[in-house]
Scaffold this motif. Structure first.
Motif, PDB file in Angstrom:
ATOM      1  N   ALA A   1      40.401  42.514  21.250  1.00 16.44           N
ATOM      2  CA  ALA A   1      40.719  41.764  22.468  1.00 16.44           C
ATOM      3  C   ALA A   1      39.468  41.596  23.319  1.00 16.44           C
ATOM      4  O   ALA A   1      38.565  42.427  23.305  1.00 16.44           O
ATOM      5  N   ARG A   2      39.424  40.523  24.056  1.00 18.89           N
ATOM      6  CA  ARG A   2      38.367  40.248  25.018  1.00 18.89           C
ATOM      7  C   ARG A   2      38.979  40.380  26.408  1.00 18.89           C
ATOM      8  O   ARG A   2      40.177  40.458  26.537  1.00 18.89           O
ATOM      9  N   SER A   3      38.136  40.394  27.425  1.00 15.44           N
ATOM     10  CA  SER A   3      38.691  40.448  28.778  1.00 15.44           C
ATOM     11  C   SER A   3      37.975  39.463  29.685  1.00 15.44           C
ATOM     12  O   SER A   3      36.851  39.052  29.430  1.00 15.44           O
ATOM     13  N   LYS A   4      38.679  39.114  30.753  1.00 17.36           N
ATOM     14  CA  LYS A   4      38.154  38.233  31.789  1.00 17.36           C
ATOM     15  C   LYS A   4      38.648  38.790  33.114  1.00 17.36           C
ATOM     16  O   LYS A   4      39.841  39.040  33.288  1.00 17.36           O
ATOM     17  N   LEU A   5      37.744  39.014  34.059  1.00 20.36           N
ATOM     18  CA  LEU A   5      38.096  39.561  35.366  1.00 20.36           C
ATOM     19  C   LEU A   5      38.317  38.445  36.376  1.00 20.36           C
ATOM     20  O   LEU A   5      37.553  37.479  36.411  1.00 20.36           O
ATOM     21  N   HIS A   6      39.372  38.611  37.201  1.00 18.59           N
ATOM     22  CA  HIS A   6      39.702  37.623  38.226  1.00 18.59           C
ATOM     23  C   HIS A   6      40.032  38.341  39.533  1.00 18.59           C
ATOM     24  O   HIS A   6      40.853  39.257  39.535  1.00 18.59           O
ATOM     25  N   LEU A   7      39.448  37.914  40.626  1.00 20.92           N
ATOM     26  CA  LEU A   7      39.875  38.360  41.944  1.00 20.92           C
ATOM     27  C   LEU A   7      41.110  37.539  42.277  1.00 20.92           C
ATOM     28  O   LEU A   7      41.064  36.307  42.255  1.00 20.92           O
ATOM     29  N   VAL A   8      42.238  38.205  42.544  1.00 25.86           N
ATOM     30  CA  VAL A   8      43.503  37.480  42.732  1.00 25.86           C
ATOM     31  C   VAL A   8      44.041  37.697  44.141  1.00 25.86           C
ATOM     32  O   VAL A   8      43.687  38.669  44.813  1.00 25.86           O
ATOM     33  N   PRO A   9      44.908  36.796  44.599  1.00 20.29           N
ATOM     34  CA  PRO A   9      45.524  36.949  45.924  1.00 20.29           C
ATOM     35  C   PRO A   9      46.373  38.216  46.000  1.00 20.29           C
ATOM     36  O   PRO A   9      46.868  38.721  44.985  1.00 20.29           O
ATOM     37  N   GLU A  10      46.585  38.695  47.223  1.00 18.42           N
ATOM     38  CA  GLU A  10      47.310  39.941  47.462  1.00 18.42           C
ATOM     39  C   GLU A  10      48.687  39.965  46.791  1.00 18.42           C
ATOM     40  O   GLU A  10      49.038  40.946  46.127  1.00 18.42           O
ATOM     41  N   GLU A  11      49.463  38.934  46.948  1.00 21.71           N
ATOM     42  CA  GLU A  11      50.819  38.907  46.385  1.00 21.71           C
ATOM     43  C   GLU A  11      50.800  39.072  44.872  1.00 21.71           C
ATOM     44  O   GLU A  11      51.557  39.852  44.295  1.00 21.71           O
ATOM     45  N   GLN A  12      49.922  38.342  44.205  1.00 27.15           N
ATOM     46  CA  GLN A  12      49.798  38.437  42.743  1.00 27.15           C
ATOM     47  C   GLN A  12      49.293  39.822  42.339  1.00 27.15           C
ATOM     48  O   GLN A  12      49.785  40.419  41.383  1.00 27.15           O
ATOM     49  N   GLY A  13      48.319  40.344  43.079  1.00 27.00           N
ATOM     50  CA  GLY A  13      47.764  41.651  42.768  1.00 27.00           C
ATOM     51  C   GLY A  13      48.786  42.762  42.914  1.00 27.00           C
ATOM     52  O   GLY A  13      48.903  43.642  42.051  1.00 27.00           O
TER      53      GLY A  13
END
Length: 145
Positions: free
Chosen positions: A120-132
Protein backbone atom coordinates in the motif's frame (compact mmCIF):
# COMPACT_ATOMS: atom_id res chain seq x y z
CA UNK A 1 -1.72 -26.77 -8.23
CA UNK A 2 1.20 -24.40 -7.61
CA UNK A 3 -0.81 -21.46 -8.93
CA UNK A 4 -3.69 -22.23 -6.53
CA UNK A 5 -1.23 -22.37 -3.63
CA UNK A 6 0.32 -19.07 -4.69
CA UNK A 7 -3.10 -17.42 -4.99
CA UNK A 8 -4.11 -18.71 -1.54
CA UNK A 9 -0.85 -17.43 -0.03
CA UNK A 10 -1.26 -14.00 -1.61
CA UNK A 11 -4.89 -13.78 -0.46
CA UNK A 12 -3.84 -14.65 3.10
CA UNK A 13 -1.11 -11.99 3.05
CA UNK A 14 -3.46 -9.33 1.69
CA UNK A 15 -6.21 -10.17 4.13
CA UNK A 16 -4.00 -10.29 7.21
CA UNK A 17 -4.23 -7.44 9.67
CA UNK A 18 -1.16 -5.64 10.85
CA UNK A 19 -0.97 -5.12 14.57
CA UNK A 20 0.53 -2.13 16.30
CA UNK A 21 0.74 -1.35 20.03
CA UNK A 22 -2.54 0.24 21.05
CA UNK A 23 -2.73 3.19 23.38
CA UNK A 24 -4.44 3.30 26.76
CA UNK A 25 -8.24 2.81 26.45
CA UNK A 26 -9.09 5.65 28.84
CA UNK A 27 -6.75 8.00 26.93
CA UNK A 28 -8.46 6.93 23.69
CA UNK A 29 -11.87 7.77 25.18
CA UNK A 30 -10.61 11.13 26.46
CA UNK A 31 -9.03 12.10 23.12
CA UNK A 32 -12.30 11.27 21.33
CA UNK A 33 -13.94 14.12 23.28
CA UNK A 34 -11.49 16.44 21.44
CA UNK A 35 -10.39 18.31 24.58
CA UNK A 36 -9.11 21.89 24.47
CA UNK A 37 -5.37 22.37 24.07
CA UNK A 38 -3.37 24.94 26.05
CA UNK A 39 -2.38 28.12 24.19
CA UNK A 40 1.30 27.08 24.12
CA UNK A 41 0.51 23.85 22.22
CA UNK A 42 -1.39 22.54 19.20
CA UNK A 43 -3.01 19.11 19.06
CA UNK A 44 -2.45 16.92 16.02
CA UNK A 45 -4.54 13.87 15.17
CA UNK A 46 -3.18 11.66 12.39
CA UNK A 47 -5.69 8.97 11.47
CA UNK A 48 -6.04 6.07 9.08
CA UNK A 49 -9.68 5.00 9.00
CA UNK A 50 -9.63 2.67 6.00
CA UNK A 51 -9.49 -1.11 5.82
CA UNK A 52 -7.55 -1.11 2.54
CA UNK A 53 -3.91 -2.09 3.09
CA UNK A 54 -4.84 -3.77 6.38
CA UNK A 55 -1.67 -5.87 6.43
CA UNK A 56 0.61 -2.84 6.04
CA UNK A 57 1.95 -0.79 8.93
CA UNK A 58 2.91 2.81 8.16
CA UNK A 59 5.43 4.75 10.22
CA UNK A 60 4.70 8.42 10.86
CA UNK A 61 7.27 11.13 11.60
CA UNK A 62 6.81 14.70 12.74
CA UNK A 63 9.76 16.94 11.93
CA UNK A 64 11.99 13.92 11.29
CA UNK A 65 11.18 12.20 14.60
CA UNK A 66 9.21 8.96 14.49
CA UNK A 67 6.04 9.35 16.56
CA UNK A 68 4.33 6.03 15.90
CA UNK A 69 3.06 3.45 13.48
CA UNK A 70 -0.45 3.20 12.11
CA UNK A 71 -2.43 0.19 10.96
CA UNK A 72 -6.00 -0.04 9.68
CA UNK A 73 -8.55 1.98 11.68
CA UNK A 74 -5.99 3.60 14.03
CA UNK A 75 -4.85 7.11 14.91
CA UNK A 76 -1.97 8.93 16.57
CA UNK A 77 -2.25 12.01 18.74
CA UNK A 78 0.60 14.37 19.51
CA UNK A 79 0.77 17.80 21.09
CA UNK A 80 3.36 19.99 19.44
CA UNK A 81 4.48 23.59 19.59
CA UNK A 82 2.44 25.92 17.37
CA UNK A 83 3.97 26.76 14.02
CA UNK A 84 5.17 24.92 10.94
CA UNK A 85 5.69 21.16 11.05
CA UNK A 86 6.46 18.46 8.49
CA UNK A 87 4.53 15.20 8.75
CA UNK A 88 5.94 12.20 6.89
CA UNK A 89 4.25 8.88 6.18
CA UNK A 90 6.36 5.85 5.22
CA UNK A 91 4.73 3.11 3.14
CA UNK A 92 5.69 1.82 -0.30
CA UNK A 93 6.24 5.52 -0.89
CA UNK A 94 7.16 8.41 1.37
CA UNK A 95 4.66 11.25 1.50
CA UNK A 96 5.07 14.54 3.35
CA UNK A 97 2.69 17.26 4.38
CA UNK A 98 3.58 20.72 5.67
CA UNK A 99 1.18 22.12 8.27
CA UNK A 100 1.11 25.45 10.09
CA UNK A 101 -0.58 24.83 13.43
CA UNK A 102 -2.13 27.65 15.41
CA UNK A 103 -1.84 27.94 19.23
CA UNK A 104 -4.58 26.17 21.20
CA UNK A 105 -6.08 24.42 18.17
CA UNK A 106 -6.61 20.86 16.99
CA UNK A 107 -5.66 19.75 13.48
CA UNK A 108 -6.58 16.56 11.64
CA UNK A 109 -4.45 14.73 9.08
CA UNK A 110 -5.93 11.84 7.11
CA UNK A 111 -3.41 9.18 6.12
CA UNK A 112 -5.13 7.94 2.97
CA UNK A 113 -4.24 4.43 1.85
CA UNK A 114 -3.72 4.00 -1.87
CA UNK A 115 -3.00 1.01 -4.07
CA UNK A 116 0.69 0.44 -4.63
CA UNK A 117 2.72 -1.88 -6.83
CA UNK A 118 3.86 -4.28 -4.11
CA UNK A 119 2.41 -2.74 -0.94
CA UNK A 120 0.00 0.00 0.00
CA UNK A 121 0.99 3.61 -0.58
CA UNK A 122 -0.12 6.60 1.44
CA UNK A 123 -1.13 10.19 0.86
CA UNK A 124 -1.46 12.75 3.67
CA UNK A 125 -4.27 15.32 3.70
CA UNK A 126 -5.05 18.13 6.13
CA UNK A 127 -8.83 17.79 6.50
CA UNK A 128 -11.61 19.95 7.97
CA UNK A 129 -12.54 19.46 11.63
CA UNK A 130 -15.83 17.65 10.96
CA UNK A 131 -14.20 15.11 8.63
CA UNK A 132 -11.24 14.67 10.97
CA UNK A 133 -13.37 14.05 14.05
CA UNK A 134 -15.45 11.46 12.18
CA UNK A 135 -12.28 9.64 11.08
CA UNK A 136 -10.82 9.63 14.58
CA UNK A 137 -14.08 8.38 16.11
CA UNK A 138 -14.01 5.27 13.91
CA UNK A 139 -10.37 4.55 14.79
CA UNK A 140 -8.39 3.38 17.84
CA UNK A 141 -5.50 5.19 19.50
CA UNK A 142 -2.03 3.69 19.04
CA UNK A 143 0.99 4.31 21.24
CA UNK A 144 3.10 7.32 20.38
CA UNK A 145 6.78 7.84 21.05
Amino acid sequence: MKSKLLIALLAAMLGACASVPLGDESRDEQLKTFPAVSQDKAGLYIYRNESMGASVKMEVDIDGQQVGTTARKTYLYKEVTPGKHTITSHAENTDTLEVDLQPGTLAYVWQEVKMGILFARSKLHLVPEEQGKAGVLESTLVETR
